[in-house]
Design a protein around this motif. Structure first.
Motif, PDB file in Angstrom:
ATOM      1  N   CYS A 178       0.837  -1.192   0.000  1.00  0.00           N
ATOM      2  CA  CYS A 178       0.000   0.000   0.000  1.00  0.00           C
ATOM      3  C   CYS A 178       0.881   1.254   0.000  1.00  0.00           C
ATOM      4  O   CYS A 178       2.073   1.192   0.297  1.00  0.00           O
ATOM      5  CB  CYS A 178      -0.959   0.006   1.191  1.00  0.00           C
ATOM      6  SG  CYS A 178      -0.162  -0.178   2.795  1.00  0.00           S
ATOM      7  N   ARG A 179       0.268   2.372  -0.361  1.00  0.00           N
ATOM      8  CA  ARG A 179       1.009   3.631  -0.496  1.00  0.00           C
ATOM      9  C   ARG A 179       0.551   4.640   0.549  1.00  0.00           C
ATOM     10  O   ARG A 179      -0.648   4.850   0.746  1.00  0.00           O
ATOM     11  CB  ARG A 179       0.819   4.220  -1.898  1.00  0.00           C
ATOM     12  CG  ARG A 179       1.641   5.499  -2.147  1.00  0.00           C
ATOM     13  CD  ARG A 179       1.459   6.019  -3.558  1.00  0.00           C
ATOM     14  NE  ARG A 179       1.895   5.069  -4.560  1.00  0.00           N
ATOM     15  CZ  ARG A 179       3.176   4.896  -4.930  1.00  0.00           C
ATOM     16  NH1 ARG A 179       4.126   5.613  -4.356  1.00  0.00           N
ATOM     17  NH2 ARG A 179       3.485   4.024  -5.864  1.00  0.00           N
ATOM     18  N   ARG A 180       1.507   5.266   1.185  1.00  0.00           N
ATOM     19  CA  ARG A 180       1.239   6.355   2.123  1.00  0.00           C
ATOM     20  C   ARG A 180       0.836   7.594   1.340  1.00  0.00           C
ATOM     21  O   ARG A 180       1.526   8.014   0.415  1.00  0.00           O
ATOM     22  CB  ARG A 180       2.481   6.646   2.958  1.00  0.00           C
ATOM     23  CG  ARG A 180       2.329   7.762   3.980  1.00  0.00           C
ATOM     24  CD  ARG A 180       3.676   8.055   4.608  1.00  0.00           C
ATOM     25  NE  ARG A 180       3.573   9.000   5.698  1.00  0.00           N
ATOM     26  CZ  ARG A 180       3.559  10.325   5.547  1.00  0.00           C
ATOM     27  NH1 ARG A 180       3.626  10.861   4.338  1.00  0.00           N
ATOM     28  NH2 ARG A 180       3.482  11.122   6.595  1.00  0.00           N
ATOM     29  N   LEU A 181      -0.297   8.181   1.714  1.00  0.00           N
ATOM     30  CA  LEU A 181      -0.758   9.424   1.101  1.00  0.00           C
ATOM     31  C   LEU A 181      -0.840  10.493   2.179  1.00  0.00           C
ATOM     32  O   LEU A 181      -1.502  10.294   3.201  1.00  0.00           O
ATOM     33  CB  LEU A 181      -2.148   9.248   0.473  1.00  0.00           C
ATOM     34  CG  LEU A 181      -2.300   8.327  -0.735  1.00  0.00           C
ATOM     35  CD1 LEU A 181      -3.768   8.203  -1.090  1.00  0.00           C
ATOM     36  CD2 LEU A 181      -1.507   8.860  -1.912  1.00  0.00           C
ATOM     37  N   ALA A 182      -0.184  11.605   1.962  1.00  0.00           N
ATOM     38  CA  ALA A 182      -0.395  12.757   2.830  1.00  0.00           C
ATOM     39  C   ALA A 182      -1.763  13.345   2.510  1.00  0.00           C
ATOM     40  O   ALA A 182      -2.314  13.126   1.420  1.00  0.00           O
ATOM     41  CB  ALA A 182       0.701  13.795   2.611  1.00  0.00           C
ATOM     42  N   VAL A 183      -2.344  14.076   3.445  1.00  0.00           N
ATOM     43  CA  VAL A 183      -3.684  14.629   3.234  1.00  0.00           C
ATOM     44  C   VAL A 183      -3.751  15.509   1.978  1.00  0.00           C
ATOM     45  O   VAL A 183      -4.715  15.389   1.205  1.00  0.00           O
ATOM     46  CB  VAL A 183      -4.165  15.388   4.489  1.00  0.00           C
ATOM     47  CG1 VAL A 183      -5.471  16.123   4.209  1.00  0.00           C
ATOM     48  CG2 VAL A 183      -4.356  14.405   5.651  1.00  0.00           C
ATOM     49  N   PRO A 184      -2.775  16.384   1.709  1.00  0.00           N
ATOM     50  CA  PRO A 184      -2.853  17.160   0.465  1.00  0.00           C
ATOM     51  C   PRO A 184      -2.888  16.280  -0.790  1.00  0.00           C
ATOM     52  O   PRO A 184      -3.590  16.592  -1.757  1.00  0.00           O
ATOM     53  CB  PRO A 184      -1.589  18.021   0.509  1.00  0.00           C
ATOM     54  CG  PRO A 184      -1.276  18.159   1.961  1.00  0.00           C
ATOM     55  CD  PRO A 184      -1.648  16.835   2.551  1.00  0.00           C
ATOM     56  N   ALA A 185      -2.136  15.172  -0.782  1.00  0.00           N
ATOM     57  CA  ALA A 185      -2.156  14.257  -1.933  1.00  0.00           C
ATOM     58  C   ALA A 185      -3.511  13.574  -2.055  1.00  0.00           C
ATOM     59  O   ALA A 185      -4.017  13.352  -3.168  1.00  0.00           O
ATOM     60  CB  ALA A 185      -1.048  13.221  -1.795  1.00  0.00           C
TER      61      ALA A 185
END
Length: 213
Positions: A178-185
């Protein structure tokens, strides 16, 4: 029996619904219609039916759908086009954290195409802080199933691991990345498919709602 992506049908039949149905139910009107993307064997579906929501369950595994007591559609999420809209579209199972950006965009586009004006998309995800805390051996008991993570490997924003499910003397492994997404992304990914972040629906930020932009 395993699905094409490595999920055990037997495990998903054993797992209880947990908190998810209550989170969904609290976020939408009484009796709201729901399109559930990636329903599996109906773990959440059946609880939502009991709460008074008509549900259309979508999964690409006929073996999973054989256990669902609701209207079902056998389809890949990214290929689904029903020509119908729903009060709520449910995208659970942390699918938005897929490692493939194109798949993420396709999942969200399907959700957007099926949500009614004034409706909501409910999304379960791994928030960024989850990626920082994951360790080998982490887990717990869910109903009669013990769930443990192992072989955790980080590569930039990607995290790979193997989940080991066990019940009695039986056990089943399932690998995932899985991929980490920051809130802006995350907000940018939503905007690209015509959705706008609305708000968190769980105190640990594991669920949020989005609305048509």
């Amino acid at each position: 029996m395993f699905t094409a992506d490595g999920c055990s049908v037997e495990v998903y039949r054993l797992l209880p619904p947990g908190d998810e149905p209550g989170i969904v139910h609290a976020a939408i009107p009484e009796g709201a219609s729901i399109l559930e993307l990636g329903s599996g064997a109906g773990r959440v579906t059946h609880a939502l039916l009991d709460l008074g929501h008509p549900v259309v369950a979508v999964d690409d595994s006929p073996e999973m759908l054989a256990h669902v007591r609701a209207e079902t559609v056998c389809s890949k999420i990214e290929e689904l086009r029903l020509g119908r809209v729903f009060d709520a579209v449910l995208l659970g199972s942390h699918l938005v954290n897929t490692a493939d950006d194109a798949d993420r965009a396709a999942f969200l586009a399907t959700a957007r195409a099926h949500v009614a004006p004034g409706g909501r998309v409910l999304v379960e995800w791994h928030p960024p802080e989850w990626f920082e805390s994951v360790r080998d051996g982490q887990g717990g008991r869910i109903g009669e199933v013990d769930v443990r993570l192992g072989q955790v490997v980080r590569d930039g924003d990607l995290l790979s691991a193997v989940v080991r499910y066990s019940a009695g003397d039986r056990w089943w492994p399932q690998a995932f990345t899985c991929r980490r997404l920051a809130v802006p992304a995350l907000e940018a990914a939503l905007a690209e498919t015509g959705l706008a972040f609305e708000g968190w629906r769980a105190g640990d930020r594991t669920w949020f709602t989005a609305v048509p932009a």
